[in-house]
Write a protein that holds these residues in place. Sequence first.
Motif: not given
Lengths: 381, 263
Positions: A369, A371-375, B90-91, B93, B116, B120, B123-124, B173-174, B176, B244-245, B248
């Motif tokens: 969850t 991962t899909f949220q805002r930073a 800075r941030d 995925i 996907l 993503l 917001t990222n 940060r992650a 995928v 968000p999920l 998706l």
Amino acid sequence: MLSKLAARVIPALGRQRRRLSEQSEALAALRQRVRDLLGRAKEQDRLLSLATEGSTELREQAHHHRAATRRAALLGRSDRPIVVGPWCGEVGFELLYWIPFVRWLVERARIDGQRLIVVTRGGAGLWYRDLTGTSVEVFDLISAEEFRDHAPTWKQHRISTFDRRLLSAVLAQAGISRVRLLHPQVMYRLFTGYWKEEAVLEPIDAFLRYRPLSSPPAHPVTSTLPAEYIAAKFYFSQSFPDSAENRAFVQRTIAAAAAQMPVVLLSTTAQLDDHRDALGGGAGVQTIATDIRDNLAAQSAVVARARGFIGTYGGFSYLAPLYGVDALSFFSARDRLVPFHLDHALRTFGRMGAGRFLACDVADAHLVTSTFQRAPQPVIQ
Amino acid sequence: MGQVHPSITPPIREWIAHQHMFFVASAPLDGDGHVNLSPKGLDTLHPMYMYRLFYPFWKQQMSIGLVDEFASFQRLPAIDASDVTAGLPRDYIAVRFYFNESFPDTEENKLFVTSLLDTLTETNDVVLLNPDLHIDDHWDMRPGRSSRIHTVDHLMTPQNNLAVQTKVISKARAFVGTYGGLSYLAPLYGVTSLAFYSHREKFNVQHLELARRVFGRFKRGSYVVLDTSDLSVLGLALGEQRGPLARLLERSQLDTEQVPAGL
């Protein structure tokens, strides 16, 4: 005179020093080689010990392998009724290993299902319907209190006095005296090596036959259910301990599910084992209380009609995919669960193509969850 | 300084025998010939030793204990990635999708990746690790998305591509992407990894089981591998309304319904 002596002695001393230095180097090299050899001998010892251990495990495995196949042959040759059980263990072992093992043995020995008398508890006889229509309910033979005092946390590695008592009652009830027995000890002995991840002769699947369960008959408990719902069963266990975080997680999860469609919480009025219900509640949540005597039959009827199942990872989470229902279950202490069971369940249900089976750490769910949220925004001081 | 020995004496032979590696060169007296120079080694640690040792585990003839006995899993030390990440947000995925047997090049999988990435990038910021990600001819053109997508392909050469990808992943940060070797890299740098496959029967489950256990010991919730269809199962309880999920899921289901017949 002195210089002549020095001229004779100094080169000799030099030669002596070089020789000593060479000897010292040779000695150091020798020491290193001895150290290497000792290291190799130690490693050799370790390997030998591993090999010996492995060979003992393999010998034991071969012994239990032969015992299982001999039992299959004996049951196949005989024409007497066969008592299958009594099953007094956990739901997970029954669904994931015992029933598929019985199915393997029956297929291997070409045993007519009409000869089988399944002995189990809580209405679970309906899980064996593709094998036989004959089952004896343990709670028709003894009280729930007696059962709870004797059975639930055992692994039936041997035929206990309690088992013998149940078997005598089965024979008395059925009015027969000469039967063959297929006791869970055959399976426990054969599979313990797998569960402990010891050396084995062949994959465990060689002894298991999986099949989706046939739809359970209607049960009065389902008459009050909504047309569409998610079944939920959360309880605390070693791998999902009773903590404030886990309680909050259960509440959140049930609320998130209830926001999509009604949730039916499965609960029993009696406690049979060391798992304690982690009840949730709230809007859109309905709780079903079942009687211990047929609690597994009632819960099966609820799960089989559900759109999905959510709950604690454990034996009950295996039931939904066997009924073709998707299951999502959680644990929070991976180190407290037996990894073989989880790996085996993921592999088995992944292959079966019935309901989907997904078991994950609460932290894994958070990863998905988040991962899909805002930073996360930086904190400005 | 070189030293010429007229012959190989017993002490020299013994000295050579103690060396981990030495080179033998030969040169013909004839000017038209070739000079040969080749390394000779007495000690080698060739991957074949590992392959032979772990083969029974991969074939399910031995338990995971075999790997535990002969392997030591540790986090990789932090690295300086400033030369690669200087131009990145800075941030972000890190994302790397590619097609293989367990995640084949199908319309469903393409749509899954597109959905996907759409979700993503809502917001990222996303850093794409593969320079040649051609999922959908129209996807790159979707308005408002491209500013969230960053690439590093201009930094990659055959000689440094793994180093560049490692640096990007180590500061993300992650991660995928497709389930496979690169998905193992992220948790080794303490970065959470979410990987997908769609055909479970096409890979050896032993590798996945080992990875889950190893990375689970590093840090809980640092390594999650899902079948693409598992998302709908997760949606049972985690698909918060309009989250968000959930978007998706809606998107990938909608897209799947829109796939023209015959594709």
